[in-house]
Design an enzyme around this catalytic site. Structure first.
Site, mmCIF file in Angstrom:
data_model
loop_
_atom_site.group_PDB
_atom_site.id
_atom_site.type_symbol
_atom_site.label_atom_id
_atom_site.label_comp_id
_atom_site.label_asym_id
_atom_site.label_seq_id
_atom_site.Cartn_x
_atom_site.Cartn_y
_atom_site.Cartn_z
ATOM 1 C CG ASN A 9 -23.649 12.195 -6.443
ATOM 2 O OD1 ASN A 9 -22.464 12.064 -6.351
ATOM 3 N ND2 ASN A 9 -24.457 11.662 -5.798
ATOM 4 C CE LYS A 11 -25.247 8.088 -5.573
ATOM 5 N NZ LYS A 11 -26.255 7.106 -5.094
ATOM 6 C CG HIS A 96 -27.194 12.133 -2.052
ATOM 7 N ND1 HIS A 96 -27.279 10.861 -1.462
ATOM 8 C CD2 HIS A 96 -27.351 12.370 -3.445
ATOM 9 C CE1 HIS A 96 -27.383 9.986 -2.590
ATOM 10 N NE2 HIS A 96 -27.394 10.842 -3.726
ATOM 11 C CD GLU A 98 -25.528 7.375 -1.520
ATOM 12 O OE1 GLU A 98 -26.071 7.057 -2.508
ATOM 13 O OE2 GLU A 98 -24.647 8.261 -1.838
ATOM 14 C CD GLU A 168 -31.460 12.372 -2.639
ATOM 15 O OE1 GLU A 168 -30.749 11.790 -3.446
ATOM 16 O OE2 GLU A 168 -31.129 12.632 -1.523
ATOM 17 N N GLY A 174 -30.406 3.664 -6.277
ATOM 18 C CA GLY A 174 -29.413 2.322 -6.281
ATOM 19 C C GLY A 174 -30.309 1.169 -6.033
ATOM 20 C CB SER A 214 -33.192 4.457 -10.416
ATOM 21 O OG SER A 214 -32.664 3.884 -9.205
#
Length: 253
Positions: A9, A11, A96, A98, A168, A174, A214
């Site tokens: 991904n 992003k 996701h 985010e 996730e 991150g 991660s």
């Protein structure tokens, strides 16, 4: 048999030329490392999709990072599933963390996007996960179950069999933190048990569940060695061709 997948991904990173250059490196390296039954995917920004699809061939598949919940119409700035499919993408990331956090995407909205993706021949990589607070207060099983029930479990058996799930842990994205292999396996086994309760053992056993928090070349092998972890959804490490390829190699260890 469930598929073994490593999906990158990117992003909101890389301009057009940077993306094409990195992808070309990845394709050339993955050719030598990917086994025949393994699937490598890069999910890029929309601007790259058409060019990457032409470069990837059978070695690296292409996915988008989002689609609209509308088929077409006066929705300025949106990109439909049909558009994504038309440029050669085969996968799309949905749910996701985010998107859930920054764009307030609800489980109900994601259920609609999932149905639209499937109707247009895209394979959803459907993300679920808990925050650090939810992990610490012990509510994470309930959180994950709600995301599954409201986002996916209205699908027919035939449609659900086309889904890839990515777990996730939001607290590990991150941050440099990673769920231990044991923590990740516990959650993957829980997800599979919930699928079994709704769709039966055979479908649950065949569902691909990826780890996405991660994951890197240093921890990939220990994560992928777990019984219910079938690969990874890779963020930062997918922006480095060597790291991404080494994670694919970890599927073979």
């Amino acid at each position: 048999m469930r598929k073994k997948i490593v999906a990158g991904n990117w992003k909101m990173n890389l301009d057009y030329n940077e993306g094409v250059s990195l992808f070309s490196e990845i394709v050339n390296m993955v050719k030598d490392e990917r086994k025949g039954d393994q699937i490598a995917i890069i999910c890029s920004p929309f601007i790259h999709l058409n060019s990457l699809a032409k470069l990837g061939g059978n070695d690296v598949k292409i996915g988008a990072q989002n689609i609209s919940d509308k088929e077409s119409g006066a929705y300025t700035g949106e990109t439909s599933a049909k558009m994504v499919k038309s440029v050669g993408a085969e996968y799309v990331i949905l749910g996701h963390s985010e998107r859930r956090q920054y764009f307030a995407e609800s489980d109900a909205l994601l259920a609609e996007k999932t149905k639209i993706a499937l109707a247009n021949g895209l394979t959803p990589i459907f993300c679920i996960g808990e925050t650090l607070d939810e992990r610490n207060n012990g509510s994470y099983y309930e959180v994950l179950k709600k995301q599954l029930v409201e986002g996916l479990f209205s699908l027919t058996e035939e449609d659900f069999k086309k889904i890839v799930i990515a777990y996730e842990p939001v607290w590990a994205i991150g941050t440099g933190l990673t769920a231990s292999p044991e923590q990740a396996q516990d959650i993957h086994a829980f997800i599979r048990s919930e699928i079994e309760a709704n769709y039966g053992f055979n479908i649950a056993d065949d569902t691909t569940i990826l780890y996405g928090g991660s994951c890197n070349p240093g921890n990939a092998a220990s994560l992928f060695a777990q019984k219910d972890i079938d690969g990874g959804l890779i963020g930062g490490a997918s922006l480095k061709s060597r790291d991404f390829t080494d994670i694919i190699k970890a599927l073979n260890s």
